[in-house]
Design an enzyme around this catalytic site. Structure first.
Site, PDB file in Angstrom:
ATOM      1  N   ASP A  90      52.481  41.548  42.948  1.00 61.91           N
ATOM      2  CA  ASP A  90      51.853  42.271  44.049  1.00 61.91           C
ATOM      3  C   ASP A  90      52.393  43.703  44.103  1.00 61.91           C
ATOM      4  O   ASP A  90      53.580  43.913  44.353  1.00 61.91           O
ATOM      5  CB  ASP A  90      52.153  41.530  45.352  1.00 61.91           C
ATOM      6  CG  ASP A  90      51.441  42.116  46.555  1.00 61.91           C
ATOM      7  OD1 ASP A  90      51.085  43.309  46.523  1.00 61.91           O
ATOM      8  OD2 ASP A  90      51.247  41.377  47.542  1.00 61.91           O
ATOM      9  N   GLU A 138      50.441  44.722  38.113  1.00 59.99           N
ATOM     10  CA  GLU A 138      49.081  44.196  38.217  1.00 59.99           C
ATOM     11  C   GLU A 138      49.144  42.778  38.766  1.00 59.99           C
ATOM     12  O   GLU A 138      49.890  41.942  38.238  1.00 59.99           O
ATOM     13  CB  GLU A 138      48.404  44.210  36.850  1.00 59.99           C
ATOM     14  CG  GLU A 138      47.164  43.359  36.717  1.00 59.99           C
ATOM     15  CD  GLU A 138      46.020  43.784  37.624  1.00 59.99           C
ATOM     16  OE1 GLU A 138      45.445  42.902  38.323  1.00 59.99           O
ATOM     17  OE2 GLU A 138      45.704  44.990  37.640  1.00 59.99           O
ATOM     18  N   ASP A 190      45.368  52.497  40.754  1.00 61.90           N
ATOM     19  CA  ASP A 190      44.070  52.189  40.155  1.00 61.90           C
ATOM     20  C   ASP A 190      43.438  51.078  40.978  1.00 61.90           C
ATOM     21  O   ASP A 190      43.357  49.929  40.550  1.00 61.90           O
ATOM     22  CB  ASP A 190      44.263  51.773  38.695  1.00 61.90           C
ATOM     23  CG  ASP A 190      42.942  51.657  37.951  1.00 61.90           C
ATOM     24  OD1 ASP A 190      41.904  52.054  38.510  1.00 61.90           O
ATOM     25  OD2 ASP A 190      42.953  51.165  36.807  1.00 61.90           O
TER      26      ASP A 190
END
Length: 293
Positions: free
Chosen positions: A138, A106, A156
């Site tokens: 990243d 994340e 996501d």
């Protein structure tokens, strides 16, 4: 006087939620982060003014992006999650005791810390699970460089703006393919077809350049307004061509805690697409030989 949160994701349209209490509001290096108690859906997380998840309906989105591909695969032991800072995807994946390792990448550490403090009903204890390998960084850089390989990759991703734009590029998905084991599955959220039809078409066209099989399945998430939410998938085999008896058997064997949306019947029903969604999908790249798994 009632205070309202107004989301204007689509031109000419907005949805509003009553704000009972603002719990957190800040700006990270990447985006504005806000958590508030709503009048209908419990606590809500918004990034740059766009609803990401709510206590009231997050189970639909998170269950469908996890349990469906895990049971379609049948032997998932390692999972990569790109994004998912609220921890909902991670929490659902970890419900499968057969999974040995989950790497979550994340980019925004603030989202993770906010989720831990204000959204425990969504993330549970997922961030402290010994199987979790949490990387604040990243995701695109990670898949370009890691030597690890995975049975399932879950992207996501938010809408294609700002730092998330790279999560819609061919280079990113070429690298996702690189980190996938033989037979691995990739899934990603792809917005609401009624409002974002071209994005779904473009995603499948892109996947067809990389994988032998790809498609979409649907779920209804109330706060992702204007109809069905689409979730795209890609694999070197057709994940829809599974003997239903195998899905029911895998579901029973998993002995999952009570789920609120996903079940084996929904597994197959999610692939039944309304005609307008079917028309958004490019023709399959090639016909595949039928072989039940």
């Amino acid at each position: 006087m009632t205070t309202w949160f107004n989301e204007t994701l689509y031109a000419g349209f907005r949805q509003s939620h009553e704000i009972k209490k603002v719990l957190f509001e800040g700006k990270s290096k990447y985006q504005k982060v806000k958590v508030f108690e709503s009048g209908r859906f419990g606590r809500m997380l918004a990034l740059d003014g766009v609803v990401q998840c709510t206590e009231g309906d997050e189970f639909v989105y998170h269950e469908m992006l996890t349990h469906l591909p895990i049971l379609a695969h049948g032997r998932v032991e390692s999972v990569l999650i790109v994004g998912g800072g609220d921890g909902g995807i991670l929490e659902e994946v970890l419900k499968h005791k057969s999974i040995k390792r989950v790497t979550m990448v994340e980019i925004d550490g603030m989202v993770i810390e906010v989720a831990k403090k204000y959204l425990p009903k969504i993330c549970g204890k997922a961030f402290s699970d010994k199987r979790t390998n949490l990387i604040v960084g990243d995701g695109a850089a990670y898949v370009a460089s890691t030597k690890d390989r995975y049975d399932l990759v879950i992207v996501d991703r938010p809408d294609p703006v700002g730092p998330a734009t790279v999560l819609f590029s061919k280079a990113f998905y070429d690298n996702c393919r690189r980190v996938m084991k033989p037979g691995a599955i990739l899934v990603a959220q792809n917005g609401v077809p009624h409002m974002q039809g071209p994005e779904l078409t473009d995603a499948i066209k892109l996947f067809q350049k990389i994988w032998a099989h790809s498609g979409t399945y649907l779920a209804v998430v109330p706060t992702y307004v204007c109809g069905f939410m689409s979730m795209t998938w890609a694999c070197d085999r057709d994940i829809t061509d599974v003997d239903p008896r195998n899905i029911f058997a895998r579901f029973d064997k998993a002995k999952l805690p009570t789920l609120r949306y996903y079940n084996p019947e929904i597994h197959f029903g999610a692939f039944a697409l309304p005609s307008f969604v079917q028309h958004l999908l490019p023709a399959p790249k090639k016909a595949a030989a039928k072989k039940k798994r």
